[in-house]
Structure formats: C-alpha cells, structure tokens
Design a protein around this motif. Structure first.
Motif, PDB file in Angstrom:
ATOM      1  N   GLY A   1       0.788  -1.213   0.000  1.00 13.91           N
ATOM      2  CA  GLY A   1       0.000   0.000   0.000  1.00 13.91           C
ATOM      3  C   GLY A   1       0.823   1.267   0.000  1.00 13.91           C
ATOM      4  N   THR A   2       2.070   1.191   0.467  1.00 10.18           N
ATOM      5  CA  THR A   2       2.933   2.372   0.465  1.00 10.18           C
ATOM      6  C   THR A   2       3.156   2.874  -0.958  1.00 10.18           C
ATOM      7  OG1 THR A   2       4.071   1.525   2.423  1.00 10.18           O
ATOM      8  CG2 THR A   2       5.158   3.290   1.225  1.00 10.18           C
ATOM      9  N   LYS A   3       3.260   1.934  -1.912  1.00 11.52           N
ATOM     10  CA  LYS A   3       3.515   2.307  -3.302  1.00 11.52           C
ATOM     11  C   LYS A   3       2.245   2.301  -4.156  1.00 11.52           C
ATOM     12  CE  LYS A   3       8.365   0.923  -3.740  1.00 11.52           C
ATOM     13  NZ  LYS A   3       9.330   0.100  -4.516  1.00 11.52           N
ATOM     14  N   PHE A   4       1.217   1.562  -3.714  1.00 12.04           N
ATOM     15  CA  PHE A   4       0.044   1.421  -4.589  1.00 12.04           C
ATOM     16  C   PHE A   4      -1.244   1.974  -3.977  1.00 12.04           C
ATOM     17  CE2 PHE A   4      -3.572  -0.979  -6.345  1.00 12.04           C
ATOM     18  CZ  PHE A   4      -3.469  -0.583  -7.672  1.00 12.04           C
ATOM     19  N   ASP A   5      -1.766   1.309  -2.957  1.00 16.11           N
ATOM     20  CA  ASP A   5      -3.100   1.660  -2.450  1.00 16.11           C
ATOM     21  C   ASP A   5      -3.198   3.109  -1.989  1.00 16.11           C
ATOM     22  OD1 ASP A   5      -4.578  -1.351  -1.720  1.00 16.11           O
ATOM     23  OD2 ASP A   5      -2.414  -1.266  -2.009  1.00 16.11           O
ATOM     24  N   ILE A   6      -2.268   3.532  -1.149  1.00 12.28           N
ATOM     25  CA  ILE A   6      -2.365   4.874  -0.563  1.00 12.28           C
ATOM     26  C   ILE A   6      -2.121   5.966  -1.612  1.00 12.28           C
ATOM     27  CG2 ILE A   6      -1.448   6.445   1.171  1.00 12.28           C
ATOM     28  CD1 ILE A   6      -3.204   4.080   2.238  1.00 12.28           C
ATOM     29  N   PRO A   7      -1.055   5.886  -2.450  1.00 16.14           N
ATOM     30  CA  PRO A   7      -0.898   6.908  -3.491  1.00 16.14           C
ATOM     31  C   PRO A   7      -2.071   6.943  -4.481  1.00 16.14           C
ATOM     32  CG  PRO A   7       1.160   5.728  -3.178  1.00 16.14           C
ATOM     33  CD  PRO A   7       0.118   4.984  -2.402  1.00 16.14           C
ATOM     34  N   THR A   8      -2.645   5.774  -4.769  1.00 16.36           N
ATOM     35  CA  THR A   8      -3.789   5.738  -5.680  1.00 16.36           C
ATOM     36  C   THR A   8      -4.988   6.441  -5.065  1.00 16.36           C
ATOM     37  OG1 THR A   8      -3.024   3.645  -6.641  1.00 16.36           O
ATOM     38  CG2 THR A   8      -5.329   4.239  -7.004  1.00 16.36           C
ATOM     39  N   LEU A   9      -5.257   6.162  -3.799  1.00 21.94           N
ATOM     40  CA  LEU A   9      -6.350   6.850  -3.121  1.00 21.94           C
ATOM     41  C   LEU A   9      -6.086   8.355  -3.038  1.00 21.94           C
ATOM     42  CD1 LEU A   9      -7.209   4.391  -0.205  1.00 21.94           C
ATOM     43  CD2 LEU A   9      -8.705   5.029  -2.101  1.00 21.94           C
ATOM     44  N   ASN A  10      -4.857   8.732  -2.724  1.00 26.34           N
ATOM     45  CA  ASN A  10      -4.527  10.154  -2.635  1.00 26.34           C
ATOM     46  C   ASN A  10      -4.747  10.866  -3.963  1.00 26.34           C
ATOM     47  OD1 ASN A  10      -3.830   9.951   0.058  1.00 26.34           O
ATOM     48  ND2 ASN A  10      -1.643   9.769  -0.322  1.00 26.34           N
ATOM     49  N   LYS A  11      -4.390  10.194  -5.065  1.00 25.49           N
ATOM     50  CA  LYS A  11      -4.632  10.779  -6.387  1.00 25.49           C
ATOM     51  C   LYS A  11      -6.123  11.015  -6.601  1.00 25.49           C
ATOM     52  CE  LYS A  11      -5.567   8.432  -9.899  1.00 25.49           C
ATOM     53  NZ  LYS A  11      -5.665   7.449 -10.994  1.00 25.49           N
ATOM     54  N   GLU A  12      -6.941  10.032  -6.218  1.00 31.59           N
ATOM     55  CA  GLU A  12      -8.385  10.162  -6.375  1.00 31.59           C
ATOM     56  C   GLU A  12      -8.949  11.278  -5.487  1.00 31.59           C
ATOM     57  OE1 GLU A  12     -10.559   7.817  -8.458  1.00 31.59           O
ATOM     58  OE2 GLU A  12      -8.559   8.002  -9.333  1.00 31.59           O
ATOM     59  N   PHE A  13      -8.439  11.361  -4.259  1.00 32.10           N
ATOM     60  CA  PHE A  13      -8.874  12.446  -3.370  1.00 32.10           C
ATOM     61  C   PHE A  13      -8.580  13.803  -4.016  1.00 32.10           C
ATOM     62  CE2 PHE A  13      -7.855   9.529   0.499  1.00 32.10           C
ATOM     63  CZ  PHE A  13      -9.059   8.859   0.321  1.00 32.10           C
ATOM     64  N   LEU A  14      -7.376  13.944  -4.556  1.00 32.10           N
ATOM     65  CA  LEU A  14      -6.975  15.202  -5.184  1.00 32.10           C
ATOM     66  C   LEU A  14      -7.875  15.539  -6.369  1.00 32.10           C
ATOM     67  CD1 LEU A  14      -4.886  17.540  -5.483  1.00 32.10           C
ATOM     68  CD2 LEU A  14      -3.565  15.980  -6.945  1.00 32.10           C
ATOM     69  N   LEU A  15      -8.115  14.556  -7.231  1.00 36.93           N
ATOM     70  CA  LEU A  15      -8.928  14.790  -8.426  1.00 36.93           C
ATOM     71  C   LEU A  15     -10.370  15.153  -8.084  1.00 36.93           C
ATOM     72  CD1 LEU A  15      -7.643  11.933 -10.786  1.00 36.93           C
ATOM     73  CD2 LEU A  15      -7.132  14.379 -10.931  1.00 36.93           C
ATOM     74  N   HIS A  16     -10.829  14.714  -6.918  1.00 39.44           N
ATOM     75  CA  HIS A  16     -12.202  15.006  -6.507  1.00 39.44           C
ATOM     76  C   HIS A  16     -12.282  16.199  -5.554  1.00 39.44           C
ATOM     77  CE1 HIS A  16     -12.974  11.026  -8.250  1.00 39.44           C
ATOM     78  NE2 HIS A  16     -14.230  11.408  -8.336  1.00 39.44           N
TER      79      HIS A  16
END
Length: 247
Positions: free
Chosen positions: A81-96
């Motif tokens: 999750g350090t490289k995948f889950d959390i950065p992916t969620l953060n990207k989605e948070f930013l875009l929304h």
C-alpha cells in the motif's frame, strides 16, 4: 490505537499501442487513466468488513467513505500500500477536490515480508498459504475487471468477495508477522500504560540487555506476540514507564 486494514482494486489504464512487447507509451497515447473500482476495509479486531464500489455508489461518495475511515485511523495496514493503495487513493482524493485525510502511520506487510524473510514469492496469496492461513478467492482473471467496468452484476459480486477476502487474509498475516514489523506504531504511546510496543499486551518478561553507542537498556520480550522491545530510559533497576522498539 485504532488500526484499519485496507485493500483497493483499480481499473487499468487504457492506452493506444502498436505492439505487445517492450512498449514505450507516451502520455498522448493514454486514453483513460486507471481509477479506484472498489475498496474493502475493516477495523482490526472487529468482524465487520466494509466495502464500497463505483457500482454501488457514485465515485466521490465511495471515496468519501474510505476517506472518513482513514480520518479515524491511527494506523493503516496494507500490502504494498505504500507504493500502490495509498498513493492511488490520494490521487483520487486530489482529483475530486478533497484535502489530505488526517495523518496516520502505515504498516506495509509486503515490506515486512521482503525485509525479514526469503520466501520464493512475496505475494500475499503465497505468504498466506505458506503460513496455513488460507488463500485468495479464485476468479476469472482480467475478464473480471472488464466485466466490472461494464457493470456486470455477477462479476461485481465476485469482485466484492475477492476484495473482502484479501482484507481477511491481510489481518491473518498481520497476526503472524506483527512481532517482525519494524517501526510499528507504539501501543504504549497511543493507548497509555506500560505494554508491548507492537501488540499492546502486558504479558512480558525481562530478557537481557539492549545496547546503543552511549547507553545500556533493559530488554524485554512479549509473551503474547513475541516482539522484542526495551525501556525508553536507561534506568536499569526500576520498572520502565514506557517501552520502545529494539532497533
């Protein structure tokens, strides 16, 4: 300490390519970026598994639900999750248009597996099976993701089962690897009292000494989970007020 176990599933990036091998994809070839399809999460020690998806909810509402859980968490357990889950969620948070959730500690069990052991594979499924903890839900492969992106009811039920089982395995693997986790958030700091740094247990015993370049500390071992830790101060005779991990 409030600990959240988390796993996400994402849609693939859609790109235009002219071959199948060794492709160098330019940004102008990206037709659609991947996004979070769904997530599964549970609070450590609680049986309820939470799940949401773009099939059940609007994308932003799905993200808001996991955002709210992250806001409550002191620590988040994941696998890569350090490289995948959390950065992916953060990207989605930013875009929304969402701000960062409240800070939390991360416990990446893939890092724990890679750092401490030499299994033939470090995949969650292999580690879980090697430890006799069960296995992932079998599915139809890449087609499952395609069918979910096309809102297939049966495929989404398979995806939900798959996602939830990953979180169940994650918790079981955490129980086994807990004493091997380096830099685990200190239960004594979060919960108060004198306890094991990694599990919060109070069933421990004095086991020798821990040395640094400048000091000598009483060393302890947890009888519940097996974690090694030491006193926070180099007081060799009195019972420590708090423990820290043995480095």
């Amino acid at each position: 300490m409030k600990i959240l176990l988390l796993d996400i599933e994402t849609a693939p990036n859609l790109v235009h390519v002219w071959g199948l091998w060794n492709q160098n994809v330019g940004i102008n070839q990206i037709m659609d970026s991947g996004y979070v399809l769904c997530w599964a999460a549970k609070w450590y020690g609680n049986d309820t598994i939470h799940f949401d998806s773009v099939y059940k909810s609007k994308p932003k509402r799905m993200l808001e639900r996991i955002y709210d859980m992250l806001e409550e968490a002191d620590a988040v357990i994941h696998y890569n999750g350090t490289k995948f889950d959390i950065p992916t969620l953060n990207k989605e948070f930013l875009l929304h248009g969402m701000t960062p959730p409240a800070p939390y500690k991360q416990i990446d069990l893939l890092r724990t597996a890679r750092t401490n052991f030499r299994f033939p594979s470090n995949k969650l499924d292999y580690i879980a099976q090697s430890l006799g903890l069960g296995k992932k839900v079998k599915h139809i492969g890449h087609e499952l993701w395609i069918r979910c992106m096309n809102n297939d009811d049966e495929a989404w039920q398979m995806m939900e089962d798959y996602n939830k089982q990953d979180v169940v395995l994650l918790e079981k693997v955490y129980e086994k690897l807990k004493c091997w986790v380096k830099g685990h958030p200190n239960h004594g700091v979060y919960d108060g009292g004198v306890c094991c740094t990694n599990c919060g247990g109070t069933n421990y015993q004095r086991r020798g000494w821990s040395y640094t370049q400048a000091n000598k500390y009483q060393r302890f071992a947890c009888n519940d989970c097996g974690t090694w830790f030491r006193g926070a101060k180099n007081n060799l005779f009195d019972e420590p007020k708090r423990f820290v991990a043995v480095s």
